[in-house]
Design a protein around this motif. Structure first.
Motif, PDB file in Angstrom:
ATOM      1  N   TYR A  61       0.809  -1.209   0.000  1.00 57.83           N
ATOM      2  CA  TYR A  61       0.000   0.000   0.000  1.00 57.83           C
ATOM      3  C   TYR A  61       0.849   1.269   0.000  1.00 57.83           C
ATOM      4  O   TYR A  61       1.896   1.339   0.633  1.00 57.83           O
ATOM      5  CB  TYR A  61      -0.905   0.016   1.233  1.00 57.83           C
ATOM      6  N   ALA A  62       0.327   2.269  -0.710  1.00 55.15           N
ATOM      7  CA  ALA A  62       0.898   3.613  -0.618  1.00 55.15           C
ATOM      8  C   ALA A  62       0.330   4.330   0.602  1.00 55.15           C
ATOM      9  O   ALA A  62       0.994   5.146   1.233  1.00 55.15           O
ATOM     10  CB  ALA A  62       0.591   4.409  -1.882  1.00 55.15           C
ATOM     11  N   ASP A  63      -0.924   3.992   0.945  1.00 51.63           N
ATOM     12  CA  ASP A  63      -1.626   4.597   2.085  1.00 51.63           C
ATOM     13  C   ASP A  63      -2.424   3.488   2.759  1.00 51.63           C
ATOM     14  O   ASP A  63      -3.499   3.104   2.282  1.00 51.63           O
ATOM     15  CB  ASP A  63      -2.534   5.719   1.580  1.00 51.63           C
ATOM     16  N   VAL A  64      -1.895   2.964   3.845  1.00 50.13           N
ATOM     17  CA  VAL A  64      -2.534   1.836   4.527  1.00 50.13           C
ATOM     18  C   VAL A  64      -3.889   2.238   5.102  1.00 50.13           C
ATOM     19  O   VAL A  64      -4.883   1.522   4.948  1.00 50.13           O
ATOM     20  CB  VAL A  64      -1.612   1.291   5.639  1.00 50.13           C
ATOM     21  N   ALA A  65      -3.951   3.386   5.783  1.00 47.45           N
ATOM     22  CA  ALA A  65      -5.171   3.797   6.481  1.00 47.45           C
ATOM     23  C   ALA A  65      -6.366   3.913   5.542  1.00 47.45           C
ATOM     24  O   ALA A  65      -7.496   3.573   5.911  1.00 47.45           O
ATOM     25  CB  ALA A  65      -4.938   5.125   7.200  1.00 47.45           C
ATOM     26  N   ASN A  66      -6.116   4.373   4.316  1.00 50.72           N
ATOM     27  CA  ASN A  66      -7.206   4.557   3.351  1.00 50.72           C
ATOM     28  C   ASN A  66      -7.280   3.453   2.306  1.00 50.72           C
ATOM     29  O   ASN A  66      -8.036   3.562   1.333  1.00 50.72           O
ATOM     30  CB  ASN A  66      -7.070   5.927   2.675  1.00 50.72           C
ATOM     31  N   ASN A 215       1.180  13.423  -0.586  1.00 50.52           N
ATOM     32  CA  ASN A 215      -0.199  13.531  -1.057  1.00 50.52           C
ATOM     33  C   ASN A 215      -0.559  12.248  -1.812  1.00 50.52           C
ATOM     34  O   ASN A 215      -0.170  12.078  -2.965  1.00 50.52           O
ATOM     35  CB  ASN A 215      -0.351  14.739  -1.976  1.00 50.52           C
ATOM     36  N   PRO A 216      -1.312  11.333  -1.183  1.00 50.96           N
ATOM     37  CA  PRO A 216      -1.676  10.082  -1.857  1.00 50.96           C
ATOM     38  C   PRO A 216      -2.446  10.286  -3.155  1.00 50.96           C
ATOM     39  O   PRO A 216      -2.411   9.423  -4.041  1.00 50.96           O
ATOM     40  CB  PRO A 216      -2.542   9.367  -0.807  1.00 50.96           C
ATOM     41  N   LYS A 217      -3.128  11.455  -3.298  1.00 52.06           N
ATOM     42  CA  LYS A 217      -3.854  11.720  -4.538  1.00 52.06           C
ATOM     43  C   LYS A 217      -2.898  11.900  -5.719  1.00 52.06           C
ATOM     44  O   LYS A 217      -3.310  11.784  -6.872  1.00 52.06           O
ATOM     45  CB  LYS A 217      -4.739  12.961  -4.374  1.00 52.06           C
ATOM     46  N   ARG A 218      -1.618  12.206  -5.428  1.00 48.89           N
ATOM     47  CA  ARG A 218      -0.593  12.289  -6.480  1.00 48.89           C
ATOM     48  C   ARG A 218       0.158  10.954  -6.595  1.00 48.89           C
ATOM     49  O   ARG A 218       1.218  10.899  -7.202  1.00 48.89           O
ATOM     50  CB  ARG A 218       0.399  13.412  -6.168  1.00 48.89           C
ATOM     51  N   TYR A 222       3.271   6.943   1.731  1.00 48.92           N
ATOM     52  CA  TYR A 222       3.765   7.129   3.085  1.00 48.92           C
ATOM     53  C   TYR A 222       4.729   5.986   3.388  1.00 48.92           C
ATOM     54  O   TYR A 222       4.745   4.951   2.695  1.00 48.92           O
ATOM     55  CB  TYR A 222       2.622   7.081   4.097  1.00 48.92           C
ATOM     56  N   SER A 223       5.538   6.139   4.442  1.00 45.38           N
ATOM     57  CA  SER A 223       6.413   5.034   4.859  1.00 45.38           C
ATOM     58  C   SER A 223       5.931   4.476   6.193  1.00 45.38           C
ATOM     59  O   SER A 223       5.289   5.177   6.988  1.00 45.38           O
ATOM     60  CB  SER A 223       7.872   5.493   4.967  1.00 45.38           C
ATOM     61  N   TYR A 224       6.262   3.195   6.428  1.00 47.17           N
ATOM     62  CA  TYR A 224       5.714   2.474   7.570  1.00 47.17           C
ATOM     63  C   TYR A 224       6.771   1.593   8.236  1.00 47.17           C
ATOM     64  O   TYR A 224       7.659   1.044   7.568  1.00 47.17           O
ATOM     65  CB  TYR A 224       4.548   1.576   7.119  1.00 47.17           C
ATOM     66  N   HIS A 225       6.635   1.455   9.550  1.00 46.82           N
ATOM     67  CA  HIS A 225       7.373   0.442  10.287  1.00 46.82           C
ATOM     68  C   HIS A 225       6.359  -0.527  10.888  1.00 46.82           C
ATOM     69  O   HIS A 225       5.179  -0.190  11.046  1.00 46.82           O
ATOM     70  CB  HIS A 225       8.260   1.067  11.374  1.00 46.82           C
ATOM     71  N   PHE A 226       6.811  -1.730  11.208  1.00 49.02           N
ATOM     72  CA  PHE A 226       5.895  -2.774  11.667  1.00 49.02           C
ATOM     73  C   PHE A 226       5.993  -2.899  13.180  1.00 49.02           C
ATOM     74  O   PHE A 226       7.085  -3.057  13.732  1.00 49.02           O
ATOM     75  CB  PHE A 226       6.239  -4.105  11.004  1.00 49.02           C
ATOM     76  N   GLU A 227       4.842  -2.806  13.824  1.00 51.06           N
ATOM     77  CA  GLU A 227       4.835  -2.801  15.290  1.00 51.06           C
ATOM     78  C   GLU A 227       3.525  -3.406  15.788  1.00 51.06           C
ATOM     79  O   GLU A 227       2.441  -3.066  15.284  1.00 51.06           O
ATOM     80  CB  GLU A 227       4.982  -1.360  15.782  1.00 51.06           C
ATOM     81  N   ASP A 228       3.623  -4.306  16.762  1.00 51.05           N
ATOM     82  CA  ASP A 228       2.439  -4.933  17.363  1.00 51.05           C
ATOM     83  C   ASP A 228       1.519  -5.542  16.310  1.00 51.05           C
ATOM     84  O   ASP A 228       0.279  -5.420  16.372  1.00 51.05           O
ATOM     85  CB  ASP A 228       1.664  -3.922  18.212  1.00 51.05           C
ATOM     86  N   GLN A 325      11.516   0.318  -0.729  1.00 44.90           N
ATOM     87  CA  GLN A 325      10.487  -0.181   0.176  1.00 44.90           C
ATOM     88  C   GLN A 325       9.964   0.943   1.068  1.00 44.90           C
ATOM     89  O   GLN A 325      10.722   1.767   1.568  1.00 44.90           O
ATOM     90  CB  GLN A 325      10.995  -1.353   1.014  1.00 44.90           C
ATOM     91  N   ASN A 326       8.650   0.967   1.214  1.00 43.02           N
ATOM     92  CA  ASN A 326       8.019   1.918   2.144  1.00 43.02           C
ATOM     93  C   ASN A 326       7.445   1.190   3.353  1.00 43.02           C
ATOM     94  O   ASN A 326       6.979   1.828   4.292  1.00 43.02           O
ATOM     95  CB  ASN A 326       6.933   2.733   1.446  1.00 43.02           C
ATOM     96  N   GLY A 327       7.507  -0.135   3.353  1.00 43.27           N
ATOM     97  CA  GLY A 327       7.172  -0.948   4.507  1.00 43.27           C
ATOM     98  C   GLY A 327       8.435  -1.634   4.956  1.00 43.27           C
ATOM     99  O   GLY A 327       8.885  -2.612   4.345  1.00 43.27           O
ATOM    100  N   ASN A 328       9.051  -1.114   6.018  1.00 42.15           N
ATOM    101  CA  ASN A 328      10.412  -1.511   6.385  1.00 42.15           C
ATOM    102  C   ASN A 328      10.383  -2.482   7.558  1.00 42.15           C
ATOM    103  O   ASN A 328      10.283  -2.082   8.706  1.00 42.15           O
ATOM    104  CB  ASN A 328      11.220  -0.258   6.737  1.00 42.15           C
ATOM    105  N   ASN A 329      10.475  -3.790   7.239  1.00 46.40           N
ATOM    106  CA  ASN A 329      10.473  -4.798   8.292  1.00 46.40           C
ATOM    107  C   ASN A 329      11.411  -5.945   7.951  1.00 46.40           C
ATOM    108  O   ASN A 329      11.247  -7.058   8.454  1.00 46.40           O
ATOM    109  CB  ASN A 329       9.047  -5.323   8.521  1.00 46.40           C
ATOM    110  N   TYR A 330      12.389  -5.675   7.062  1.00 44.17           N
ATOM    111  CA  TYR A 330      13.359  -6.694   6.663  1.00 44.17           C
ATOM    112  C   TYR A 330      14.523  -5.979   5.996  1.00 44.17           C
ATOM    113  O   TYR A 330      14.346  -4.929   5.375  1.00 44.17           O
ATOM    114  CB  TYR A 330      12.732  -7.697   5.686  1.00 44.17           C
ATOM    115  N   ASP A 331      15.708  -6.542   6.128  1.00 39.33           N
ATOM    116  CA  ASP A 331      16.913  -5.933   5.575  1.00 39.33           C
ATOM    117  C   ASP A 331      16.806  -5.873   4.047  1.00 39.33           C
ATOM    118  O   ASP A 331      16.721  -6.908   3.384  1.00 39.33           O
ATOM    119  CB  ASP A 331      18.135  -6.758   5.998  1.00 39.33           C
TER     120      ASP A 331
END
Length: 439
Positions: A61-66, A215-218, A222-228, A325-331
């Motif tokens: 995802y570029a925008d997980v929340a939406n 701006n996700p419309k463009r 977003y970038s993300y880290h993995f937690e819980d 990568q924008n989801g950073n949970n591995y080398d």
């Protein structure tokens, strides 16, 4: 900032992908989907052979929340890969006789400590000794706050030098902040305008530009880290913080097009490229060398917020590759090794990404020294706050990831260890098995 060919279009879980119908590309896609489906990776990849993209895919995802999925045109912040653009512009100015590699920093910023002994060349290959401002304890306190040129200069000038100019090489973002200011001083244009006029527009890089607030419309990610057990959006930085050291965003496809053009002489002259490639104390001038077996790729990596990126080019085969990568949970380096292994048809088993929670008592029960009759090697296991650690004779210690009470893996070396009981285990690696017994 630490083909012309028949293409198959298909959709897989969480991915948008196209590739030539070759088994190696199917393996690459399978590997990246393996990382994605196990919450280890979100991002995009592009592989270019000569002028043709042979594999391009986006995962997650570029925008997980939406719920906005990434596509092959999603733009990601590329961090220090920006330095390749900055270095290329500096070499253009050298070709225009506005600078030389020997020009001293004091010609522009005499108040920087040791400025009369620091050359443009030393700024480019990190031999200036100027302290890396992003290493300062207070750096993270102002990453979201806009910084003026005066403020950044004041920060850089406030630190004592890390070493004497030319004494050694040590990575410093401060070098490229100063190079960006010098570019602006000479051209009387902003750094952003220089990137657009000198590189982006001539190469028609449609998805590369100086970033602002996401701006996700463009189609910006977003970038993300993995937690819980879930992806957490990371705080955004203001672009002025990264500037000429890391403030561009792009796509893997645009980046592979950029580096191919760089090596084809479409941005700087061949003699300038040779200067850029020439390494001194491990550093080129805005470029690194990445070994993969007998192959040596030229390029750069980057990191900003929770984005990480890598760009490489192998001149002999005219092959370019980029992963962001924008989801950073591995080398990311390990992901790149896996992708290149699939590309070059080198056996690469899917890493075991399962994890398990194992009690301290069980882990401590495995500590000790074990020997094998199968190979002249001993394995020593110790327990630390990080968990169970392993060390083979004459090698460095490495962490073990539990996947069951009696099974552990070390994915970077494809090592799998299964304890039969507290006194015996089997080590599996490269299709072979070795039995070990406690001494």
């Amino acid at each position: 900032m630490k083909k012309t060919a028949l293409f198959l279009f298909f959709i897989v879980a969480g991915a948008q992908c196209f590739a030539q119908t070759e088994p190696k590309f199917e393996k690459i896609d399978g590997l990246l989907n393996h990382f994605y489906s196990n919450d280890r990776f979100m991002g995009s990849v592009s592989i270019r052979e000569k002028n043709d993209v042979v594999f391009e895919s986006a995962y997650g995802y570029a925008d997980v929340a939406n719920g906005i999925k990434a596509t092959t045109h999603t733009k990601y912040k590329i961090g220090s890969i920006t330095k390749m653009f900055t270095a290329a512009i500096v070499f253009q100015l050298i070709e225009d006789k506005k600078l030389t590699l020997d020009t001293k920093l004091s010609q522009f910023y005499p108040d920087v400590k040791n400025a009369d002994s620091i050359s443009i060349g030393q700024l480019l290959n990190h031999k200036s000794g100027i302290y890396n401002y992003t290493d300062a304890p207070e750096f993270m306190e102002y990453t979201s706050s806009p910084q003026t040129k005066t403020e950044l200069l004041k920060r850089i000038m406030s630190y004592e030098p890390a070493f004497k100019p030319g004494e050694k090489a040590e990575y410093s973002n401060s070098n490229y902040i100063l190079l960006g200011f010098i570019i602006e001083d000479i051209t009387k244009k902003t750094y952003k305008a220089n990137v657009n006029d000198r590189i982006v527009n001539p190469l028609k890089l449609k998805d590369t530009y100086y970033f602002s607030k996401t701006n996700p419309k463009r189609n910006e990610a977003y970038s993300y880290h993995f937690e819980d057990g879930k992806w957490i959006q990371s705080d955004e930085w203001d672009s002025s913080i990264a500037y000429a050291a890391g403030a561009l965003l792009s796509t893997p496809n645009d980046l592979t097009k950029f580096i191919k053009a760089l090596f084809d002489g479409k941005i700087i002259k061949p003699e300038s490229l040779e200067q850029m490639k020439k390494t001194d104390m491990g550093y080129g001038k805005g470029i690194f060398i990445f070994p993969f077996g007998e192959r040596h790729f030229y390029g750069h990596n980057g990191g900003i917020e929770s984005f990480s990126s890598v760009l490489g080019y192998y001149p002999k085969e005219e092959m370019a590759i980029s992963i962001i990568q924008n989801g950073n949970n591995y080398d990311l380096n390990e992901i790149m090794v896996g992708v290149l292994s699939c590309y070059y048809k080198i056996p690469y088993p899917l890493p075991n990404l399962k994890t398990a929670t194992v009690s301290t008592d069980i882990l401590k029960g495995y500590t000790g020294v074990f020997a094998s009759k199968d190979i002249p090697l001993k394995m020593t296991f110790t327990y630390t706050e990080e968990g169970l650690m392993a060390q083979a004779t004459g090698q460095s210690e490495f962490p073990l990831t539990p996947v069951a009470d009696n099974e552990f893996v070390f994915n970077p070396a494809s090592i799998n260890i299964v304890f039969k009981d507290k006194n015996n285990f089997v080590l599996k690696q490269g299709g072979m098995e070795f039995n070990f017994t406690r001494e």
